[in-house]
Design a protein around this motif. Sequence first.
Motif, PDB file in Angstrom:
ATOM      1  N   THR A   1       0.668  -6.853   1.724  1.00  0.00           N
ATOM      2  CA  THR A   1       0.865  -6.186   0.432  1.00  0.00           C
ATOM      3  C   THR A   1       1.791  -4.979   0.495  1.00  0.00           C
ATOM      4  O   THR A   1       1.766  -4.201   1.453  1.00  0.00           O
TER       5      THR A   1
ATOM      6  N   VAL B   1       1.962  -1.891  -1.781  1.00  0.00           N
ATOM      7  CA  VAL B   1       1.111  -1.178  -2.731  1.00  0.00           C
ATOM      8  C   VAL B   1      -0.046  -2.084  -3.201  1.00  0.00           C
ATOM      9  O   VAL B   1      -1.099  -2.047  -2.609  1.00  0.00           O
ATOM     10  N   ASP B   2       0.152  -2.888  -4.254  1.00  0.00           N
ATOM     11  CA  ASP B   2      -0.956  -3.719  -4.733  1.00  0.00           C
ATOM     12  C   ASP B   2      -0.555  -5.165  -5.000  1.00  0.00           C
ATOM     13  O   ASP B   2      -1.294  -5.912  -5.632  1.00  0.00           O
ATOM     14  N   ARG B   3       0.635  -5.550  -4.533  1.00  0.00           N
ATOM     15  CA  ARG B   3       1.091  -6.931  -4.739  1.00  0.00           C
ATOM     16  C   ARG B   3       1.535  -7.506  -3.407  1.00  0.00           C
ATOM     17  O   ARG B   3       2.168  -6.798  -2.618  1.00  0.00           O
TER      18      ARG B   3
ATOM     19  N   GLN C   1       5.086 -11.824  -4.264  1.00  0.00           N
ATOM     20  CA  GLN C   1       5.002 -11.660  -5.725  1.00  0.00           C
ATOM     21  C   GLN C   1       6.236 -10.912  -6.262  1.00  0.00           C
ATOM     22  O   GLN C   1       6.763 -11.238  -7.321  1.00  0.00           O
TER      23      GLN C   1
ATOM     24  N   HIS D   1      -2.491 -18.207  -4.493  1.00  0.00           N
ATOM     25  CA  HIS D   1      -2.129 -16.962  -5.161  1.00  0.00           C
ATOM     26  C   HIS D   1      -1.421 -17.217  -6.494  1.00  0.00           C
ATOM     27  O   HIS D   1      -1.615 -16.466  -7.456  1.00  0.00           O
TER      28      HIS D   1
ATOM     29  N   ALA E   1      -7.315  -6.268 -16.217  1.00  0.00           N
ATOM     30  CA  ALA E   1      -7.186  -7.032 -14.966  1.00  0.00           C
ATOM     31  C   ALA E   1      -6.773  -8.471 -15.256  1.00  0.00           C
ATOM     32  O   ALA E   1      -5.929  -9.049 -14.567  1.00  0.00           O
TER      33      ALA E   1
ATOM     34  N   HIS F   1       1.571 -12.194 -13.840  1.00  0.00           N
ATOM     35  CA  HIS F   1       2.223 -12.533 -12.570  1.00  0.00           C
ATOM     36  C   HIS F   1       2.118 -14.011 -12.212  1.00  0.00           C
ATOM     37  O   HIS F   1       2.576 -14.416 -11.157  1.00  0.00           O
TER      38      HIS F   1
ATOM     39  N   ASN G   1       6.492   0.226   1.161  1.00  0.00           N
ATOM     40  CA  ASN G   1       5.223   0.716   0.625  1.00  0.00           C
ATOM     41  C   ASN G   1       5.364   2.129   0.078  1.00  0.00           C
ATOM     42  O   ASN G   1       4.822   2.463  -0.977  1.00  0.00           O
TER      43      ASN G   1
ATOM     44  N   GLY H   1       5.326   2.821  -3.818  1.00  0.00           N
ATOM     45  CA  GLY H   1       4.184   3.674  -4.112  1.00  0.00           C
ATOM     46  C   GLY H   1       4.608   4.917  -4.894  1.00  0.00           C
ATOM     47  O   GLY H   1       3.921   5.353  -5.822  1.00  0.00           O
TER      48      GLY H   1
ATOM     49  N   ASP I   1       4.636   5.136  -8.787  1.00  0.00           N
ATOM     50  CA  ASP I   1       3.422   5.380  -9.561  1.00  0.00           C
ATOM     51  C   ASP I   1       3.130   6.883  -9.495  1.00  0.00           C
ATOM     52  O   ASP I   1       2.797   7.404  -8.427  1.00  0.00           O
TER      53      ASP I   1
ATOM     54  N   LEU J   1      -0.002   7.979  -7.680  1.00  0.00           N
ATOM     55  CA  LEU J   1       0.063   7.810  -6.220  1.00  0.00           C
ATOM     56  C   LEU J   1       0.982   8.859  -5.608  1.00  0.00           C
ATOM     57  O   LEU J   1       0.676   9.437  -4.562  1.00  0.00           O
TER      58      LEU J   1
END
Length: 297
Positions: free
Chosen positions: A32, A34-36, A40, A68, A87, A94, A268, A272, A275, A278
């Motif tokens: 990943t 960050v969060d993907r 993706q 996924h 969510a 995606h 990352n 990051g 955001d 973050l």
Amino acid sequence: MNKPIRKAVLPVAGLGTRFLPATKAVPKEMLTIVDRPIIQYVVDEARAAGIEHIVFVTGRNKHVIEDHFDMAYELEDTLKARNKTAALELLEKHRPQPGSTSFTRQQAPLGLGHAIWCARDIIGNEPFAVLLPDVIIKSQVSCLKQMVDLYGQVGGNIIAVEEVPDDQTHNYGIVELAKEINGNASHISNMVEKPAPGTAPSNLMITGRYILQPEIFELLSHQGAGAGGEIQLTDSMLALMKEQPFASLKFEGRSYDCGNKPGFLSANIAFGMDDPKLAEELVPFMMEIIGRPLAAE
Ligand code: UTP
């Protein structure tokens, strides 16, 4: 009129040895940023360029990539029951449309060129894009979209390139430029894989995004093993360059090669920092780390 670019090939059959042991059971492309997962970002880039169908060339242990991009019924039903709308929307945003992905297996990791060749029947007789799924690009406009726009003007084959410092050219595939098309695009007359220091024909490295004509498949089918004992895409592109025009595009944006540790960690941090919440925590942390004296050798 140039045929449109409707399909993209993402070769994900490599072994990811540089990230062992992380990649023993988890494909490199699923690590990943960050969060993907890395892949993706690449699929999102392709879809933002108008790609209608994505062909994943996979290998053993890569089935989670298929999962996924599928619906996760149990998870989504639970999220619905709990009214987790944000969510659910994120998952939907995606997820490619049903029927817009294909998965084919490269039975042995014989090289990038061989992986692309494995997609030949699904691509058929039309130009297509190739996106190396371990390279992600941070840009205002999808890098592939920028390439598709250039393709609309000049047709042929297009390669994304990026400037590297002169003393780094020996680490990359480098293009040799011919006639300029505009400030950022030129025709290409040659490509050199990792030129010896001081011999590079330019400071523009090949970045992992291509638009190719289907004639590449015939060349790949006869392509013998090249550098590293692998069937190399570059060798067949050089053969195609004798018959068809190639152009390079210096795209707006910056690439991160997540196939190696410095590139993965840099991505990352860079993504990051996008955001604000973050960034608020990351900046003081990085200042603290950088301020620390280096550990004794
Ligand atoms: P790399 O050589 O960077 O990836 O190939 P790798 O082999 O997975 O990684 P290392 O070097 O062992 O750490 C570039 C891309 O081409 C794909 C890889 O999955 C990666 O996305 N590839 C490479 C294939 O699909 N098949 C191959 O035979 C080789």
